[in-house]
Scaffold this active site. Structure first.
Site, PDB file in Angstrom:
ATOM      1  N   SER A  69       0.803  -1.211   0.013  1.00 43.96           N
ATOM      2  CA  SER A  69       0.036  -0.048   0.027  1.00 43.96           C
ATOM      3  C   SER A  69       1.015   1.372  -0.162  1.00 43.96           C
ATOM      4  O   SER A  69       0.294   2.160  -0.587  1.00 43.96           O
ATOM      5  CB  SER A  69      -1.038   0.131   1.068  1.00 43.96           C
ATOM      6  OG  SER A  69      -0.198  -0.054   2.355  1.00 43.96           O
ATOM      7  N   GLU A  70       2.160   1.279   0.605  1.00 46.75           N
ATOM      8  CA  GLU A  70       3.015   2.509   0.701  1.00 46.75           C
ATOM      9  C   GLU A  70       4.283   1.760   0.753  1.00 46.75           C
ATOM     10  O   GLU A  70       5.028   0.804   1.310  1.00 46.75           O
ATOM     11  CB  GLU A  70       2.610   3.251   1.755  1.00 46.75           C
ATOM     12  CG  GLU A  70       1.387   4.087   1.616  1.00 46.75           C
ATOM     13  CD  GLU A  70       0.271   3.661   2.227  1.00 46.75           C
ATOM     14  OE1 GLU A  70      -0.813   4.319   2.189  1.00 46.75           O
ATOM     15  OE2 GLU A  70       0.600   2.710   3.298  1.00 46.75           O
ATOM     16  N   VAL A  71       5.260   2.517   0.153  1.00 45.95           N
ATOM     17  CA  VAL A  71       6.671   2.433   0.328  1.00 45.95           C
ATOM     18  C   VAL A  71       7.286   3.785   0.858  1.00 45.95           C
ATOM     19  O   VAL A  71       6.947   4.843   0.318  1.00 45.95           O
ATOM     20  CB  VAL A  71       7.489   2.103  -0.857  1.00 45.95           C
ATOM     21  CG1 VAL A  71       9.021   1.923  -0.840  1.00 45.95           C
ATOM     22  CG2 VAL A  71       6.848   0.600  -1.580  1.00 45.95           C
TER      23      VAL A  71
ATOM     24  N   HIS B 217       0.679   4.075   8.652  1.00 48.12           N
ATOM     25  CA  HIS B 217       1.705   2.865   9.155  1.00 48.12           C
ATOM     26  C   HIS B 217       2.871   3.250   8.263  1.00 48.12           C
ATOM     27  O   HIS B 217       4.057   2.584   8.723  1.00 48.12           O
ATOM     28  CB  HIS B 217       0.923   1.488   8.622  1.00 48.12           C
ATOM     29  CG  HIS B 217       1.517   1.168   7.145  1.00 48.12           C
ATOM     30  ND1 HIS B 217       0.819   1.681   6.154  1.00 48.12           N
ATOM     31  CD2 HIS B 217       2.195   0.010   6.786  1.00 48.12           C
ATOM     32  CE1 HIS B 217       1.413   0.862   5.236  1.00 48.12           C
ATOM     33  NE2 HIS B 217       2.141   0.184   5.372  1.00 48.12           N
TER      34      HIS B 217
END
Length: 306
Positions: A46-48, A77
């Site tokens: 979902s994210e980096v 997160h």
């Protein structure tokens, strides 16, 4: 630069292979924005996050956050997980890490307080949301029902109508009737696209956070988050949405002052249970502080070839 190192962690859990996956590039110097986006698309988490030296030396680092399709100003997160990774390093760009890290992000300064076990090992972090609660438009129940593939009558309106809320990143938030309804929810991408054009015309990235309150404890919640327009069909833990929900519920209390601690379970239906702690402080009728906390588990280290 021919390669770059990465670390992956599971966030909002103490157990590996649970919680929400995050990839962190602890030293992203030399990467272009296009390369960052390509790396985020390759991971398909979902994210980096990409960590750079701070522009202001009083801060710890500059942190850029990418989803598989775009850069975003803030997320929960990724900040908790990035603080966990950096806090376990001996140095951050030549400086010893203290127990409080300050990240420069597009939404503003994000402060992260490291959490340690009895042996002094970093096990997680608590972050402060970079913005105060911002409420957007209310959303008609039919739109929410179409997006989540549920019946409109299963949307609860007692506490609040479905609406856009943000403490750094906007989400549509709606309360559902029960866990059965929550479990049956399924994102309808066409309905999300229509809702995005109507309620998020600037970026067309409409995301939905639906939740249920536990009958025996109104501050214990189960939630799910869908963002198919951003190639995130479902997210196992969404700190930014949890913070927005905590701020919203606290703002609706009749008391002018309150200290509220909320526990949000997410990812259960995905088999990646996450536990998100949200603390809201309200004074003089305004929500002044939102903190989002959780543990992390280290998973992988490696090298990305460029």
């Amino acid at each position: 630069m021919n390669s770059v190192a990465y670390v992956t962690v599971d966030v909002f859990t103490s157990e590996r292979f649970s919680g929400n996956q995050l990839a962190v590039i602890p030293d992203a110097r030399g990467l272009t924005s296009a390369q960052m986006q390509d790396i985020a698309a390759e991971f398909r988490y979902s994210e980096v996050t990409f960590v750079l030296p701070p522009q202001d030396p009083v801060n710890t680092a500059q942190v850029r956050i990418f989803t598989p399709t775009m850069e975003i100003p803030f997320a929960g997160h990724p900040n908790v997980g990035t603080a966990f990774v950096l806090g376990r390093q001996r140095e951050i760009f030549g400086k010893t890490a203290g127990d409080v890290l300050r990240f420069e992000e597009k939404a503003g300064i994000v402060e992260a307080e490291l959490k340690r076990d009895t042996h002094g090992q970093v096990i997680g972090a608590a972050i402060s949301a970079p913005e105060s609660l911002l409420l957007g438009p209310q959303i008609d129940v039919e739109t929410i029902a179409r997006c989540a593939s549920i019946e409109a009558k299963q949307i609860v309106l007692t506490t609040h109508a479905p609406m856009i809320a943000s403490v750094g990143l906007p989400f549509a938030i709606a309360e559902l009737a029960d866990l059965d309804t929550l479990g049956k929810a399924c994102p309808n991408t066409a309905a999300f696209a229509e809702a995005g054009r109507r309620y998020s015309p600037d970026d067309d990235q409409f995301a939905l956070f639906v939740y249920v309150r536990q009958p025996d404890n109104p501050w214990a919640l189960r939630a799910r988050m869908f963002a198919p327009l951003d190639n995130v069909i479902e997210d196992p833990a969404t700190g930014s949405a949890s913070g927005a929900l905590g701020a919203l519920l606290t703002s609706l209390l009749p008391e002018s002052g309150a200290h509220i601690e909320i526990t949000i379970e997410q990812g259960v239906e995905m088999g990646r249970r996450s536990v998100i702690g949200v603390t809201a402080e309200k004074s003089e009728g305004q929500v002044r502080t939102i903190r989002i906390a959780g543990q992390c588990a280290a998973v992988m280290t490696g090298t990305i070839l460029l």
